[in-house]
Design a protein around this motif. Structure first.
Motif, PDB file in Angstrom:
ATOM      1  N   VAL A   1       0.823  -1.215   0.000  1.00  0.00           N
ATOM      2  CA  VAL A   1       0.000   0.000   0.000  1.00  0.00           C
ATOM      3  C   VAL A   1       0.858   1.266   0.000  1.00  0.00           C
ATOM      4  CG1 VAL A   1      -1.701   1.303   1.341  1.00  0.00           C
ATOM      5  CG2 VAL A   1      -2.033  -1.134   0.965  1.00  0.00           C
ATOM      6  N   PRO A   2       1.860   1.408   0.879  1.00  0.00           N
ATOM      7  CA  PRO A   2       2.693   2.618   0.794  1.00  0.00           C
ATOM      8  C   PRO A   2       3.500   2.711  -0.500  1.00  0.00           C
ATOM      9  CG  PRO A   2       3.089   1.475   2.863  1.00  0.00           C
ATOM     10  CD  PRO A   2       2.213   0.606   2.052  1.00  0.00           C
ATOM     11  N   ALA A   3       3.929   1.552  -1.035  1.00  0.00           N
ATOM     12  CA  ALA A   3       4.687   1.582  -2.293  1.00  0.00           C
ATOM     13  C   ALA A   3       3.797   2.045  -3.439  1.00  0.00           C
ATOM     14  CB  ALA A   3       5.268   0.201  -2.597  1.00  0.00           C
ATOM     15  N   LEU A   4       2.561   1.597  -3.471  1.00  0.00           N
ATOM     16  CA  LEU A   4       1.647   2.027  -4.530  1.00  0.00           C
ATOM     17  C   LEU A   4       1.304   3.507  -4.399  1.00  0.00           C
ATOM     18  CD1 LEU A   4      -0.089   1.186  -6.937  1.00  0.00           C
ATOM     19  CD2 LEU A   4      -1.903   0.634  -5.324  1.00  0.00           C
ATOM     20  N   ILE A   5       1.077   3.953  -3.192  1.00  0.00           N
ATOM     21  CA  ILE A   5       0.790   5.379  -2.979  1.00  0.00           C
ATOM     22  C   ILE A   5       2.010   6.222  -3.334  1.00  0.00           C
ATOM     23  CG2 ILE A   5       0.296   7.107  -1.214  1.00  0.00           C
ATOM     24  CD1 ILE A   5      -1.487   4.992   0.128  1.00  0.00           C
ATOM     25  N   GLY A   6       3.197   5.769  -2.948  1.00  0.00           N
ATOM     26  CA  GLY A   6       4.414   6.516  -3.262  1.00  0.00           C
ATOM     27  C   GLY A   6       4.667   6.613  -4.749  1.00  0.00           C
ATOM     28  N   TRP A   7       4.418   5.520  -5.481  1.00  0.00           N
ATOM     29  CA  TRP A   7       4.636   5.545  -6.926  1.00  0.00           C
ATOM     30  C   TRP A   7       3.594   6.409  -7.621  1.00  0.00           C
ATOM     31  CZ3 TRP A   7       4.324   0.762 -10.633  1.00  0.00           C
ATOM     32  CH2 TRP A   7       4.996   1.069 -11.819  1.00  0.00           C
ATOM     33  N   THR A   8       2.361   6.360  -7.134  1.00  0.00           N
ATOM     34  CA  THR A   8       1.294   7.138  -7.759  1.00  0.00           C
ATOM     35  C   THR A   8       1.509   8.641  -7.581  1.00  0.00           C
ATOM     36  OG1 THR A   8      -0.261   5.335  -7.360  1.00  0.00           O
ATOM     37  CG2 THR A   8      -1.193   7.500  -7.826  1.00  0.00           C
ATOM     38  N   PHE A   9       1.904   9.035  -6.385  1.00  0.00           N
ATOM     39  CA  PHE A   9       2.023  10.461  -6.080  1.00  0.00           C
ATOM     40  C   PHE A   9       3.468  10.942  -6.072  1.00  0.00           C
ATOM     41  CE2 PHE A   9      -1.943   9.114  -3.973  1.00  0.00           C
ATOM     42  CZ  PHE A   9      -2.817   9.907  -4.702  1.00  0.00           C
ATOM     43  N   GLU A  10       4.344  10.257  -6.787  1.00  0.00           N
ATOM     44  CA  GLU A  10       5.761  10.583  -6.779  1.00  0.00           C
ATOM     45  C   GLU A  10       6.044  11.997  -7.293  1.00  0.00           C
ATOM     46  OE1 GLU A  10       9.887   8.514  -8.286  1.00  0.00           O
ATOM     47  OE2 GLU A  10       7.992   7.851  -9.120  1.00  0.00           O
ATOM     48  N   TYR A  11       5.318  12.443  -8.268  1.00  0.00           N
ATOM     49  CA  TYR A  11       5.608  13.740  -8.892  1.00  0.00           C
ATOM     50  C   TYR A  11       4.627  14.823  -8.477  1.00  0.00           C
ATOM     51  CZ  TYR A  11       9.205  11.595 -11.633  1.00  0.00           C
ATOM     52  OH  TYR A  11      10.348  10.973 -12.014  1.00  0.00           O
ATOM     53  N   TRP A  12       3.858  14.592  -7.437  1.00  0.00           N
ATOM     54  CA  TRP A  12       2.983  15.639  -6.947  1.00  0.00           C
ATOM     55  C   TRP A  12       3.820  16.697  -6.273  1.00  0.00           C
ATOM     56  CZ3 TRP A  12      -2.505  15.041  -4.862  1.00  0.00           C
ATOM     57  CH2 TRP A  12      -3.301  14.440  -5.822  1.00  0.00           C
ATOM     58  N   LYS A  13       3.520  17.946  -6.568  1.00  0.00           N
ATOM     59  CA  LYS A  13       4.258  19.050  -5.975  1.00  0.00           C
ATOM     60  C   LYS A  13       3.253  20.050  -5.400  1.00  0.00           C
ATOM     61  CE  LYS A  13       8.355  18.697  -8.774  1.00  0.00           C
ATOM     62  NZ  LYS A  13       8.795  17.511  -8.171  1.00  0.00           N
ATOM     63  N   GLY A  14       3.733  20.873  -4.549  1.00  0.00           N
ATOM     64  CA  GLY A  14       2.881  21.931  -4.035  1.00  0.00           C
ATOM     65  C   GLY A  14       2.376  21.657  -2.633  1.00  0.00           C
ATOM     66  N   GLU A  15       1.247  22.260  -2.337  1.00  0.00           N
ATOM     67  CA  GLU A  15       0.709  22.242  -0.980  1.00  0.00           C
ATOM     68  C   GLU A  15       0.289  20.849  -0.531  1.00  0.00           C
ATOM     69  OE1 GLU A  15      -3.121  24.179   1.316  1.00  0.00           O
ATOM     70  OE2 GLU A  15      -2.408  25.071  -0.547  1.00  0.00           O
ATOM     71  N   HIS A  16      -0.231  20.025  -1.451  1.00  0.00           N
ATOM     72  CA  HIS A  16      -0.743  18.703  -1.084  1.00  0.00           C
ATOM     73  C   HIS A  16       0.225  17.567  -1.393  1.00  0.00           C
ATOM     74  CE1 HIS A  16      -4.566  20.611  -0.267  1.00  0.00           C
ATOM     75  NE2 HIS A  16      -4.517  21.172  -1.457  1.00  0.00           N
ATOM     76  N   ALA A  17       1.484  17.860  -1.519  1.00  0.00           N
ATOM     77  CA  ALA A  17       2.475  16.816  -1.814  1.00  0.00           C
ATOM     78  C   ALA A  17       2.658  15.910  -0.615  1.00  0.00           C
ATOM     79  CB  ALA A  17       3.805  17.453  -2.203  1.00  0.00           C
ATOM     80  N   LEU A  18       2.991  14.671  -0.867  1.00  0.00           N
ATOM     81  CA  LEU A  18       3.199  13.712   0.228  1.00  0.00           C
ATOM     82  C   LEU A  18       4.576  13.854   0.819  1.00  0.00           C
ATOM     83  CD1 LEU A  18       1.566  10.542  -1.297  1.00  0.00           C
ATOM     84  CD2 LEU A  18       0.616  12.114   0.356  1.00  0.00           C
TER      85      LEU A  18
END
Length: 137
Positions: free
Chosen positions: A120-137
């Motif tokens: 689960v964390p690996a899938l979330i990390g891969w999905t949101f890897e390039y999210w930037k800004g205020e809601h980045a992980l």
């Protein structure tokens, strides 16, 4: 696309032909027709015809496909294959966690839960890897 469409038709005809032959062949035994094989071959034939129908409908709606041109070059069909992260470690972690989950199906549910805990964390990390800004992980 026309060649793939024809392959789908060939698979469909083959499936129905083999279902007929298999049905007659197994009906000569004492147990009667073996329905699982007959139905499986019919479903395989239907799958071939379904693929051929989809490719036929797609070919009607689109322009001429470069693969249908006998004088076409290979570079005419190339297109955008998508974005692939060059230095991402997340696919490796997700593959290891998935392998642990599948091993857990054979060994025990406790190992599947451990694999899911890491997947689960690996899938979330891969999905949101390039999210930037205020809601980045």
């Amino acid at each position: 696309m026309l060649a793939m469409e024809r392959i789908g038709v060939v698979v469909g005809v083959f499936g129905f032909t083999m279902a007929t032959i298999y049905g007659f062949w197994t009906s000569s035994t004492d147990l009667g027709i073996e329905w699982v094989g007959v139905i499986g071959l019919i479903l395989g034939g239907l799958l071939g015809f379904m693929i051929a129908w989809y490719l036929w409908m797609t070919r009607r709606r689109l322009e001429v496909d470069p693969s249908d041109d006998p004088l076409g070059d290979i570079d005419e069909i190339q297109g955008d294959y998508g974005f692939f992260s060059p230095h991402s470690w997340w696919p490796l972690f997700l593959a290891a966690a998935s392998a642990t989950c599948f091993l857990g199906l054979a060994v025990g549910w406790w190992m599947f839960i451990i694999g899911a805990f890491f997947a689960v964390p690996a899938l979330i990390g891969w999905t949101f890897e390039y999210w930037k800004g205020e809601h980045a992980l």
